[in-house]
Design an enzyme around this catalytic site. Structure first.
Site, mmCIF file in Angstrom:
data_model
loop_
_atom_site.group_PDB
_atom_site.id
_atom_site.type_symbol
_atom_site.label_atom_id
_atom_site.label_comp_id
_atom_site.label_asym_id
_atom_site.label_seq_id
_atom_site.Cartn_x
_atom_site.Cartn_y
_atom_site.Cartn_z
ATOM 1 N N LYS A 1 0.903 -1.335 0.116
ATOM 2 C CA LYS A 1 -0.003 -0.179 -0.159
ATOM 3 C C LYS A 1 0.946 1.301 0.089
ATOM 4 O O LYS A 1 0.495 2.091 -0.798
ATOM 5 C CB LYS A 1 -0.998 0.031 1.127
ATOM 6 C CG LYS A 1 -1.740 1.052 1.437
ATOM 7 C CD LYS A 1 -3.105 0.959 2.222
ATOM 8 C CE LYS A 1 -2.566 0.875 3.894
ATOM 9 N NZ LYS A 1 -2.560 2.099 4.410
ATOM 10 N N SER A 2 1.752 1.208 0.781
ATOM 11 C CA SER A 2 2.654 2.355 0.915
ATOM 12 C C SER A 2 3.433 2.546 -0.234
ATOM 13 O O SER A 2 3.694 3.829 -1.002
ATOM 14 C CB SER A 2 3.751 2.302 2.265
ATOM 15 O OG SER A 2 3.196 2.122 3.255
ATOM 16 N N ARG B 1 2.932 5.964 -3.410
ATOM 17 C CA ARG B 1 4.222 6.630 -3.867
ATOM 18 C C ARG B 1 4.298 6.747 -5.391
ATOM 19 O O ARG B 1 4.759 7.679 -5.831
ATOM 20 C CB ARG B 1 5.376 6.430 -2.951
ATOM 21 C CG ARG B 1 5.358 7.112 -1.511
ATOM 22 C CD ARG B 1 6.254 5.788 -0.601
ATOM 23 N NE ARG B 1 6.317 6.762 0.853
ATOM 24 C CZ ARG B 1 5.317 6.356 1.832
ATOM 25 N NH1 ARG B 1 4.365 5.697 1.472
ATOM 26 N NH2 ARG B 1 5.452 6.899 2.988
ATOM 27 N N GLY C 1 -4.922 7.878 5.386
ATOM 28 C CA GLY C 1 -3.919 8.940 6.157
ATOM 29 C C GLY C 1 -2.664 9.141 5.278
ATOM 30 O O GLY C 1 -2.144 10.347 5.157
ATOM 31 N N GLN D 1 4.778 9.116 7.349
ATOM 32 C CA GLN D 1 4.181 10.244 6.555
ATOM 33 C C GLN D 1 4.346 11.391 6.756
ATOM 34 O O GLN D 1 4.531 12.312 5.907
ATOM 35 C CB GLN D 1 2.579 10.027 7.087
ATOM 36 C CG GLN D 1 2.037 8.261 6.694
ATOM 37 C CD GLN D 1 0.718 8.120 7.261
ATOM 38 O OE1 GLN D 1 -0.063 8.961 8.140
ATOM 39 N NE2 GLN D 1 -0.213 7.093 6.797
ATOM 40 N N ASP E 1 2.018 -1.172 11.742
ATOM 41 C CA ASP E 1 0.678 -1.579 11.134
ATOM 42 C C ASP E 1 0.276 -3.044 11.554
ATOM 43 O O ASP E 1 -0.752 -3.440 11.215
ATOM 44 C CB ASP E 1 0.749 -1.047 9.710
ATOM 45 C CG ASP E 1 0.699 0.355 9.329
ATOM 46 O OD1 ASP E 1 0.253 0.802 10.130
ATOM 47 O OD2 ASP E 1 1.065 0.430 8.065
ATOM 48 N N LYS F 1 -4.519 5.516 14.949
ATOM 49 C CA LYS F 1 -4.659 5.152 13.548
ATOM 50 C C LYS F 1 -5.981 4.936 13.074
ATOM 51 O O LYS F 1 -6.682 5.853 13.500
ATOM 52 C CB LYS F 1 -3.980 3.516 13.485
ATOM 53 C CG LYS F 1 -2.479 3.489 13.924
ATOM 54 C CD LYS F 1 -1.623 4.218 12.708
ATOM 55 C CE LYS F 1 -0.350 4.067 12.824
ATOM 56 N NZ LYS F 1 0.687 4.992 11.903
ATOM 57 N N ARG G 1 -6.328 1.575 17.978
ATOM 58 C CA ARG G 1 -6.178 -0.015 17.661
ATOM 59 C C ARG G 1 -5.579 -0.636 19.334
ATOM 60 O O ARG G 1 -5.739 -1.805 19.273
ATOM 61 C CB ARG G 1 -4.965 -0.155 16.805
ATOM 62 C CG ARG G 1 -5.382 -0.031 15.652
ATOM 63 C CD ARG G 1 -4.366 -0.171 14.405
ATOM 64 N NE ARG G 1 -5.212 -0.211 13.126
ATOM 65 C CZ ARG G 1 -4.342 -0.009 11.838
ATOM 66 N NH1 ARG G 1 -3.082 0.033 11.878
ATOM 67 N NH2 ARG G 1 -4.939 0.239 11.002
ATOM 68 N N ARG H 1 -7.406 -3.406 9.599
ATOM 69 C CA ARG H 1 -6.539 -4.250 10.111
ATOM 70 C C ARG H 1 -6.966 -5.148 11.108
ATOM 71 O O ARG H 1 -6.620 -6.105 11.558
ATOM 72 C CB ARG H 1 -5.039 -3.790 10.148
ATOM 73 C CG ARG H 1 -4.446 -2.898 9.172
ATOM 74 C CD ARG H 1 -3.065 -2.816 9.204
ATOM 75 N NE ARG H 1 -2.661 -1.848 8.335
ATOM 76 C CZ ARG H 1 -2.264 -2.250 6.920
ATOM 77 N NH1 ARG H 1 -2.418 -3.433 6.464
ATOM 78 N NH2 ARG H 1 -1.965 -1.390 6.355
HETATM 79 C C1 S3P Z 1 2.639 4.841 6.205
HETATM 80 C C2 S3P Z 1 3.281 5.228 7.332
HETATM 81 C C3 S3P Z 1 2.676 4.899 8.989
HETATM 82 C C4 S3P Z 1 1.707 3.637 8.458
HETATM 83 C C5 S3P Z 1 0.584 3.836 7.353
HETATM 84 C C6 S3P Z 1 1.428 4.020 6.150
HETATM 85 C C7 S3P Z 1 3.161 5.493 4.925
HETATM 86 O O1 S3P Z 1 1.882 5.784 9.321
HETATM 87 O O2 S3P Z 1 0.912 3.544 9.788
HETATM 88 O O3 S3P Z 1 -0.169 2.764 7.479
HETATM 89 O O4 S3P Z 1 2.960 4.957 3.944
HETATM 90 O O5 S3P Z 1 4.097 6.390 5.027
HETATM 91 P P1 S3P Z 1 3.169 6.787 10.392
HETATM 92 O O6 S3P Z 1 4.014 7.264 9.314
HETATM 93 O O7 S3P Z 1 2.026 7.926 10.463
HETATM 94 O O8 S3P Z 1 3.328 5.937 11.466
#
Ligand code: S3P
Length: 441
Positions: free
Chosen positions: A27-28, A32, A100, A176, A322, A349, A353, A394
């Site tokens: 996902k991350s 990007r 987020g 993030q 996560d 989150k 959680r 999750r």
């Molecule tokens: C993510 C960073 C994490 C993670 C989120 C995805 C990202 O959050 O919990 O699911 O893709 O950069 P934080 O950076 O706020 O911890």
């Protein structure tokens, strides 16, 4: 965004865990790929893109800023980059749904654009803290206003002439926030550096490098100089360790299981869950290690056995942030006590959680005591019961796999959000032998 409630309630009836599967794309990295591909000169071809609602929200946002994107089609996406100055003003507020990552990273990128924009999201996202991005972006000269109470969304972003580079020490370990600042830094005068209190996922730094944008890394600092161009690149996105974690736990906690998860990302800034499960006694082997698009990947073979409770080392917390819903289920099935501390981030989150997992585990007969910054779980027999995932993908998936070790069915409400990160979770779960029904199927 999640209006279709067909599968909002799941009933998980255990089963077995056997076979060879691939989990959804990361996902991350998928977020990007869209963002950086859109800013690139040239055409970026992506394989393994995650067509979950979160990443589709990012994709839709870039389409509404004038970027032509083909797909997703079986994980393939083609992004016709518009170049660093090529985004156009969106006509309406950008709806980030539950995501987020989309909101925080886009806040950084949009703070540097010569047009106004607004970012909003669903009820869960509108409860999440945005002050952590507003503050550094404001220090860079950006105009980003959180319109909700106490720094919460929506975000209204106004154009400014130019941003200035910043040297920022993150108060909380957050990839993030780091990424939002680096994306703003692409447009800032001079150098932008972010120092993190503990390592967090470095996909932004790796992907910018793969797209020819120089990023300097010195220990806990990542720096880049504004003004360079981004060159299109072809990408193959690995499987998401965060999605694999549910099956790692399912297989690890039941003797007799034997599962191969192919092509999973094992980036060192993401692999905390592997290290925690290994410390709990899980039988996990990394096979066929290789690199895809600048990201390390392996096949993960996991065999069932006995797990034991541990004190989770603090340094692994940001590296497994996560995966705690899944790890808590492993702790419930383990012999002895598991203690997690220094994890207050879990409270902000997609749901709180710590609380949602403690409530659900208690409903299944497990002694789970929430702490301000963590959870204490005494492993024991897991019963069937009813739990509420509170619309947190999750949490829902964690309780679905808990049924493997439970003495009766687990009924999970608020589960439709699984589509945000792992739309084919039910198919993969059934393919390995879990028995899960969605209401009204
Ligand atoms: C993510 C960073 C994490 C993670 C989120 C995805 C990202 O959050 O919990 O699911 O893709 O950069 P934080 O950076 O706020 O911890």
């Amino acid at each position: 965004m999640t209006t279709d409630k067909r599968d909002d309630r799941l009933t998980a009836r255990g089963g077995s865990v056997q076979g060879t599967v691939q989990v959804a794309g990361d996902k991350s990295i998928s977020h990007r790929a869209i963002m950086i591909g859109a800013l690139a000169d040239g055409v970026t071809r992506v394989e393994g893109f995650l067509a979950g609602e979160d990443c589709l929200a990012t994709l839709a946002a870039f389409r509404s800023m004038g970027v032509r994107i083909e797909g997703p089609d079986a994980g393939r996406v083609t992004i016709h980059g518009v170049g660093r100055e090529g985004l156009r003003a969106p006509e309406a507020p950008l709806d980030m749904g539950n995501s987020g990552t989309s909101m925080r990273l886009l806040a950084g990128l949009l703070a540097a654009q010569p047009f106004p924009s607004e970012l909003t999201g669903d009820e869960s996202l509108r409860r999440r803290p945005m002050g952590r991005v507003v503050s550094p972006l404001t220090s860079m000269g950006g105009q980003v206003a959180a319109l909700g109470e106490e720094g919460r969304p929506p975000l209204r972003i106004s154009p400014v002439g130019s941003l200035k580079g910043i040297n920022y020490e993150l108060p909380v370990a957050s990839a993030q926030v780091k990424s939002a600042i680096l994306l703003a830094g692409l447009y800032a005068d001079g150098e932008t550096c972010v120092t993190e209190p503990a390592p967090t996922r470095d996909h932004t730094e790796r992907m910018l490098s793969a797209f020819g944008y120089p990023v300097r890394r010195e220990g806990s600092r990542a720096c880049l100089q504004g003004g360079a161009r981004v060159q299109a690149a072809d990408l193959s996105i690995p499987g998401d360790l965060s999605s694999a974690a549910f099956f790692l736990v399912a297989a690890a906690m039941v003797p007799g299981s034997d599962l191969l998860l192919e092509g999973v990302g094992i980036n060192p800034t993401r692999r905390g869950a592997l290290d925690i499960l290994l410390a709990m006694g899980a039988h996990i082997e990394l096979q066929n290690e290789r690199t895809h698009g600048g990201e390390p990947v392996a096949d993960l073979r996991v065999r069932g056995g006995e797990l034991r409770g541990i004190e989770i080392p603090s340094h692994l917390v940001p590296l497994a942030i996560d995966e705690f819903p899944a790890i808590f289920v492993a702790a419930a099935a383990a012999e002895g006590r598991t203690v997690l501390r220094d994890a207050a981030e879990l409270r902000v989150k997609e749901s709180d959680r710590i609380q949602t997992m403690a409530d659900g585990l208690q409903a299944l007969g497990i002694a789970a005591v929430p702490l301000e910054d963590g959870l204490v779980i005494d492993g024991g027999p897991i019963s069937g019961g009813r739990v509420d995932a509170h619309g947190d993908h999750r949490v829902a998936m964690a309780f679905a796999v808990a049924s493997i070790a439970a003495s009766g069915p687990i009924s999970i409400s608020g589960a439709a959000a699984i589509r945000t990160s792992f739309p084919d979770f039910l198919e993969v779960a059934r393919a390995v032998g879990l028995r899960i029904e969605a209401e009204n199927e």
